[in-house]
Write a protein that holds these residues in place. Structure first.
Motif, PDB file in Angstrom:
ATOM      1  N   ALA A  46     -15.752  33.366  58.817  1.00  0.00           N
ATOM      2  CA  ALA A  46     -15.961  33.844  59.844  1.00  0.00           C
ATOM      3  C   ALA A  46     -15.110  35.058  60.483  1.00  0.00           C
ATOM      4  O   ALA A  46     -15.534  36.101  60.799  1.00  0.00           O
ATOM      5  CB  ALA A  46     -15.827  33.033  61.251  1.00  0.00           C
ATOM      6  N   GLN A  47     -13.785  34.863  59.975  1.00  0.00           N
ATOM      7  CA  GLN A  47     -12.608  36.114  60.128  1.00  0.00           C
ATOM      8  C   GLN A  47     -13.067  37.142  59.043  1.00  0.00           C
ATOM      9  O   GLN A  47     -13.054  38.111  59.540  1.00  0.00           O
ATOM     10  CB  GLN A  47     -11.449  35.474  59.742  1.00  0.00           C
ATOM     11  CG  GLN A  47     -10.821  34.713  60.819  1.00  0.00           C
ATOM     12  CD  GLN A  47      -9.392  34.121  60.493  1.00  0.00           C
ATOM     13  OE1 GLN A  47      -8.837  34.346  59.617  1.00  0.00           O
ATOM     14  NE2 GLN A  47      -8.987  33.205  61.167  1.00  0.00           N
ATOM     15  N   VAL A  48     -13.657  36.802  57.862  1.00  0.00           N
ATOM     16  CA  VAL A  48     -13.916  37.915  56.873  1.00  0.00           C
ATOM     17  C   VAL A  48     -15.247  38.739  57.379  1.00  0.00           C
ATOM     18  O   VAL A  48     -15.312  39.699  57.518  1.00  0.00           O
ATOM     19  CB  VAL A  48     -14.489  37.358  55.535  1.00  0.00           C
ATOM     20  CG1 VAL A  48     -15.217  38.300  54.706  1.00  0.00           C
ATOM     21  CG2 VAL A  48     -13.100  36.946  54.768  1.00  0.00           C
ATOM     22  N   ALA A  49     -16.169  38.042  58.220  1.00  0.00           N
ATOM     23  CA  ALA A  49     -17.329  38.649  58.556  1.00  0.00           C
ATOM     24  C   ALA A  49     -16.909  39.513  59.968  1.00  0.00           C
ATOM     25  O   ALA A  49     -17.432  40.661  60.062  1.00  0.00           O
ATOM     26  CB  ALA A  49     -18.417  37.648  59.181  1.00  0.00           C
ATOM     27  N   MET A  50     -16.144  39.091  60.888  1.00  0.00           N
ATOM     28  CA  MET A  50     -15.829  39.899  61.805  1.00  0.00           C
ATOM     29  C   MET A  50     -14.841  41.014  61.472  1.00  0.00           C
ATOM     30  O   MET A  50     -14.982  42.075  62.008  1.00  0.00           O
ATOM     31  CB  MET A  50     -14.886  38.968  62.857  1.00  0.00           C
ATOM     32  CG  MET A  50     -15.706  37.908  63.552  1.00  0.00           C
ATOM     33  SD  MET A  50     -14.718  37.074  64.837  1.00  0.00           S
ATOM     34  CE  MET A  50     -13.689  36.144  64.033  1.00  0.00           C
ATOM     35  N   HIS A  51     -14.140  41.087  60.266  1.00  0.00           N
ATOM     36  CA  HIS A  51     -13.393  42.093  59.668  1.00  0.00           C
ATOM     37  C   HIS A  51     -14.437  43.171  59.359  1.00  0.00           C
ATOM     38  O   HIS A  51     -14.289  44.238  59.570  1.00  0.00           O
ATOM     39  CB  HIS A  51     -12.463  41.665  58.490  1.00  0.00           C
ATOM     40  CG  HIS A  51     -11.599  42.667  58.150  1.00  0.00           C
ATOM     41  ND1 HIS A  51     -12.072  43.440  56.902  1.00  0.00           N
ATOM     42  CD2 HIS A  51     -10.446  43.064  58.206  1.00  0.00           C
ATOM     43  CE1 HIS A  51     -11.375  44.431  56.895  1.00  0.00           C
ATOM     44  NE2 HIS A  51     -10.085  44.376  57.565  1.00  0.00           N
TER      45      HIS A  51
END
Length: 130
Positions: A46-51
């Protein structure tokens, strides 16, 4: 003689019960560990996608495009602790076309392990781009 036979059978049954109990506890501990790994893998995805959506994005249209591009991405982890895990990203646009801010729903589903010793966790988060 009958008393000795009774004691041997009783001790044998007790040994079998203890063996089964310890095997069940080992399996539960492994399952708990895989569950924690799957949670962290989903959170990382999820953090990769938000980045991908938020950083180096010039406008809402760019963020919309990056959300669409991230949708369906599959991540495989190579870091120690997550190397038996993979995660899939789902991104959807939650704002209207006329809005000046982009609101995105990011869902990451991760799985770790295989067979009977496997765990799957899902993290759903929202992100806003202005």
């Amino acid at each position: 003689m009958p008393l000795a036979l009774f004691i041997l059978v009783g001790l044998g049954a007790l040994a079998i019960a203890i063996s089964r109990l310890s095997a069940g506890q080992f399996s539960a501990a492994v399952q708990e560990s895989l569950s924690v790994q799957a949670f962290y893998a989903a959170e990382s995805a999820a953090q990769v996608a938000m980045h991908q959506i938020l950083f180096n994005t010039a406008d809402k249209a760019g963020a919309d495009g990056k959300c669409a591009a991230a949708n369906g991405d599959i991540l495989t982890f190579s870091a120690a602790g997550l190397n038996a895990c993979s995660a899939q990203i789902a991104c959807s646009i939650a704002s209207s076309a006329g809005d000046t801010a982009g609101i995105y729903r990011v869902e990451a589903t991760a799985s770790c392990g295989q067979g009977q010793l496997a765990a799957e966790r899902r993290v759903i988060t929202g992100v806003r781009y202005e």
